[in-house]
Design a protein around this motif. Structure first.
Motif, PDB file in Angstrom:
ATOM      1  N   HIS A 144      -6.315 -10.750  -3.646  1.00 58.91           N
ATOM      2  CA  HIS A 144      -7.449  -9.991  -3.741  1.00 58.91           C
ATOM      3  C   HIS A 144      -7.355  -8.942  -2.491  1.00 58.91           C
ATOM      4  O   HIS A 144      -7.703  -7.930  -2.608  1.00 58.91           O
ATOM      5  CB  HIS A 144      -8.489 -10.803  -3.702  1.00 58.91           C
ATOM      6  N   ARG A 145      -7.100  -9.631  -1.379  1.00 57.59           N
ATOM      7  CA  ARG A 145      -6.938  -8.754  -0.201  1.00 57.59           C
ATOM      8  C   ARG A 145      -5.680  -7.468  -0.244  1.00 57.59           C
ATOM      9  O   ARG A 145      -6.173  -6.291   0.117  1.00 57.59           O
ATOM     10  CB  ARG A 145      -6.467  -9.676   1.230  1.00 57.59           C
ATOM     11  N   GLN A 146      -4.708  -7.883  -0.680  1.00 56.91           N
ATOM     12  CA  GLN A 146      -3.517  -6.933  -1.148  1.00 56.91           C
ATOM     13  C   GLN A 146      -4.112  -5.852  -2.093  1.00 56.91           C
ATOM     14  O   GLN A 146      -4.008  -4.722  -2.165  1.00 56.91           O
ATOM     15  CB  GLN A 146      -2.423  -7.665  -1.741  1.00 56.91           C
ATOM     16  N   SER A 147      -4.798  -6.185  -3.221  1.00 56.21           N
ATOM     17  CA  SER A 147      -5.320  -5.460  -4.101  1.00 56.21           C
ATOM     18  C   SER A 147      -6.554  -4.572  -3.397  1.00 56.21           C
ATOM     19  O   SER A 147      -6.490  -3.165  -3.806  1.00 56.21           O
ATOM     20  CB  SER A 147      -6.217  -6.196  -5.270  1.00 56.21           C
ATOM     21  N   ALA A 148      -7.141  -5.016  -2.680  1.00 53.30           N
ATOM     22  CA  ALA A 148      -8.327  -4.349  -1.895  1.00 53.30           C
ATOM     23  C   ALA A 148      -7.536  -3.288  -0.892  1.00 53.30           C
ATOM     24  O   ALA A 148      -7.984  -2.028  -0.785  1.00 53.30           O
ATOM     25  CB  ALA A 148      -9.227  -5.211  -1.091  1.00 53.30           C
ATOM     26  N   ASP A 149      -6.510  -3.682  -0.220  1.00 55.73           N
ATOM     27  CA  ASP A 149      -5.822  -2.843   0.479  1.00 55.73           C
ATOM     28  C   ASP A 149      -5.077  -1.531  -0.290  1.00 55.73           C
ATOM     29  O   ASP A 149      -5.250  -0.524   0.178  1.00 55.73           O
ATOM     30  CB  ASP A 149      -4.975  -3.617   1.355  1.00 55.73           C
ATOM     31  N   ALA A 150      -4.700  -2.137  -1.272  1.00 57.69           N
ATOM     32  CA  ALA A 150      -4.021  -1.148  -2.064  1.00 57.69           C
ATOM     33  C   ALA A 150      -5.015   0.040  -2.569  1.00 57.69           C
ATOM     34  O   ALA A 150      -4.866   1.455  -2.612  1.00 57.69           O
ATOM     35  CB  ALA A 150      -3.170  -1.674  -3.455  1.00 57.69           C
ATOM     36  N   ALA A 151      -6.283  -0.637  -3.053  1.00 52.05           N
ATOM     37  CA  ALA A 151      -7.424   0.280  -3.418  1.00 52.05           C
ATOM     38  C   ALA A 151      -7.674   1.378  -2.406  1.00 52.05           C
ATOM     39  O   ALA A 151      -8.145   2.483  -2.562  1.00 52.05           O
ATOM     40  CB  ALA A 151      -8.239  -0.549  -3.951  1.00 52.05           C
ATOM     41  N   THR A 152      -7.836   0.467  -1.185  1.00 49.94           N
ATOM     42  CA  THR A 152      -8.230   1.474  -0.050  1.00 49.94           C
ATOM     43  C   THR A 152      -7.168   2.369   0.249  1.00 49.94           C
ATOM     44  O   THR A 152      -7.558   3.592   0.634  1.00 49.94           O
ATOM     45  CB  THR A 152      -8.547   0.500   1.174  1.00 49.94           C
ATOM     46  N   ALA A 153      -5.900   2.351   0.109  1.00 48.82           N
ATOM     47  CA  ALA A 153      -4.909   3.133   0.370  1.00 48.82           C
ATOM     48  C   ALA A 153      -4.977   4.272  -0.791  1.00 48.82           C
ATOM     49  O   ALA A 153      -4.813   5.466  -0.218  1.00 48.82           O
ATOM     50  CB  ALA A 153      -3.509   2.629   0.500  1.00 48.82           C
ATOM     51  N   ARG A 154      -5.272   3.930  -1.903  1.00 45.40           N
ATOM     52  CA  ARG A 154      -5.269   4.936  -2.981  1.00 45.40           C
ATOM     53  C   ARG A 154      -6.351   5.845  -2.595  1.00 45.40           C
ATOM     54  O   ARG A 154      -6.343   7.197  -2.660  1.00 45.40           O
ATOM     55  CB  ARG A 154      -5.530   4.297  -4.336  1.00 45.40           C
ATOM     56  N   ALA A 155      -7.537   5.184  -2.412  1.00 48.63           N
ATOM     57  CA  ALA A 155      -8.780   6.218  -1.987  1.00 48.63           C
ATOM     58  C   ALA A 155      -8.328   7.002  -0.873  1.00 48.63           C
ATOM     59  O   ALA A 155      -8.917   8.169  -0.999  1.00 48.63           O
ATOM     60  CB  ALA A 155     -10.039   5.016  -1.677  1.00 48.63           C
ATOM     61  N   GLN A 212      -7.670  12.394   1.382  1.00 46.62           N
ATOM     62  CA  GLN A 212      -6.587  13.328   1.890  1.00 46.62           C
ATOM     63  C   GLN A 212      -6.248  14.513   1.087  1.00 46.62           C
ATOM     64  O   GLN A 212      -6.217  15.726   1.422  1.00 46.62           O
ATOM     65  CB  GLN A 212      -5.635  12.537   2.351  1.00 46.62           C
ATOM     66  N   ARG A 213      -5.949  14.046  -0.234  1.00 49.11           N
ATOM     67  CA  ARG A 213      -5.504  15.457  -1.208  1.00 49.11           C
ATOM     68  C   ARG A 213      -6.645  16.320  -1.464  1.00 49.11           C
ATOM     69  O   ARG A 213      -6.447  17.479  -1.535  1.00 49.11           O
ATOM     70  CB  ARG A 213      -4.913  14.736  -2.496  1.00 49.11           C
ATOM     71  N   PHE A 214      -7.855  15.570  -1.645  1.00 46.80           N
ATOM     72  CA  PHE A 214      -9.185  16.325  -1.682  1.00 46.80           C
ATOM     73  C   PHE A 214      -9.212  17.428  -0.658  1.00 46.80           C
ATOM     74  O   PHE A 214      -9.589  18.572  -0.446  1.00 46.80           O
ATOM     75  CB  PHE A 214     -10.291  15.600  -1.991  1.00 46.80           C
TER      76      PHE A 214
END
Length: 375
Positions: A147-158, A163-165
């Motif tokens: 769950h923590r890895q998924s949350a970290d990945a989601a945070t990184a994607r966000a 940043q792209r925006f």
């Protein structure tokens, strides 16, 4: 205390009452144990280590003289829930630092201790005694890490999306600033020079050439039209996007305009003209426009040669002036932005730009844009 915890506590209560009603195991202590276990399960997310510790203490041999006979299945279920909760909420591998890791180790120790207490109740199955508390703890820990890895990945994607925006917004701001600078600076410079010629002729008592006044009027009208088109694009008006942008096909108008402002322009064109993509076509026009504007601002009335050459490696643009007979004193306000804008336009298409003074006086701008041909 979440809704899930309350539902789980209610399910444990129903299971315990059913077991007591069906199994009829001896011992009159179970209501008190159940009265403690159900609230603990309800509070499992608040104090997971405390719940597991109470489960381990509840499995000690001291409480069960008859050992196997008296230990209930609902107590085993409460222990499994407590061990899983510790693994889920107090992981051994935590990102919260040393405290999380220390609490995770404490949870592991408690899981083994609970297994040891259960082994005292059922010595004939020591592996099962350790399996029931330790396996749920391991499962909870694995799920917590995932769950923590998924949350970290989601945070990184966000973060990447944000940043792209921001980069897209900044790129759009730079593009708009470049367009406004190139368009407004040129029109205002031409209007200023032409108005100065009119003023000097009036001061000398000479007649005013009507073409000069018409040139000022035309420059002002073009500036207002470009401003409206740019603002329309910013506001999302579809009609603004349909307006035809400037391009190399309007180069004759540009040269005539700066000629009226005092430049002596020589135009040279070679190669076979091709239809460029609108963005590249407009950028080529803006580069020539900005180079001529710089001549008007910094050299005054001067001779300038504009060259346009089509070749296999792209469109070559050159604007070379001979230097003014009477140099314009001091840099104009905002000097330097024009060259920055030209370099940005060229870099957008992977081209080249070379700008600088030439020997013997004057200034030269050479640009190359790759052939981005419109289909």
């Amino acid at each position: 205390m979440s809704r899930t915890d309350l539902v789980l506590a209610g399910a444990l209560l129903a299971f315990a009452l059913t077991e007591e009603a069906v199994a009829h195991q001896p011992g009159d202590w179970w209501p008190w144990a159940l009265a403690v276990s159900v609230p603990l399960v309800a509070l499992r997310s608040v104090a997971p280590l405390t719940v597991l510790l109470a489960s381990g203490v509840g499995g000690l041999k001291y409480w069960y003289p008859d050992q196997i006979v008296n230990y209930r299945l609902w107590q085993l279920a409460a222990m499994i829930i407590a061990a899983y909760t510790v693994g889920r909420h107090v992981p051994l591998i935590g990102v919260a630092g040393r405290l999380a890791r220390a609490r995770g180790v404490a949870g592991l120790v408690l899981a083994f201790a609970t297994g040891a207490a259960f082994w005292q109740v059922d010595p004939v199955d020591p592996m099962g005694a350790f399996f029931f508390p330790v396996a749920p703890w391991i499962l909870g820990t694995v799920l917590a890490v995932q769950h923590r890895q998924s949350a970290d990945a989601a945070t990184a994607r966000a973060s990447i999306r944000e940043q792209r925006f921001r980069e897209a917004v900044m790129e759009e701001r730079v593009r708009i600033a470049r367009e406004l600078h190139d368009m407004v600076a040129h029109s205002v410079t031409v209007m200023t020079i032409q108005a100065g010629v009119v003023r000097r002729r009036l001061d000398a008592g000479l007649s005013v050439d009507v073409d000069l006044l018409l040139g000022i009027e035309s420059s002002g009208r073009d500036a207002v039209g470009e401003l409206r088109r740019t603002l329309g694009l910013l506001r999302g008006f579809p009609d603004a996007a349909m307006a035809a942008p400037v391009g190399l096909d309007r180069l004759d108008e540009l040269l005539a305009q700066v000629g009226e402002a005092g430049l002596t322009v020589t135009f040279q064109c070679s190669g076979t003209p091709v239809a460029l993509l609108p963005a590249a076509d407009m950028s080529a026009y803006r580069i020539v426009q900005e180079a001529l504007t710089n001549v008007l601002k910094h050299a005054g009335p001067a001779a300038v040669t504009v060259s346009l050459r089509y070749s296999g490696d792209g469109v070559h643009l050159s604007v070379v002036d001979s230097g003014g007979a009477v140099p314009v004193p001091g840099p104009a306000p905002g000097a330097g932005q024009g060259l920055i804008g030209m370099r940005e336009r060229v870099s957008l298409f992977g081209g080249d730009l070379d700008a600088g003074p030439v020997s013997g006086g004057g200034f030269a701008v050479h640009a190359r844009l790759p052939l981005l041909v419109a289909s």
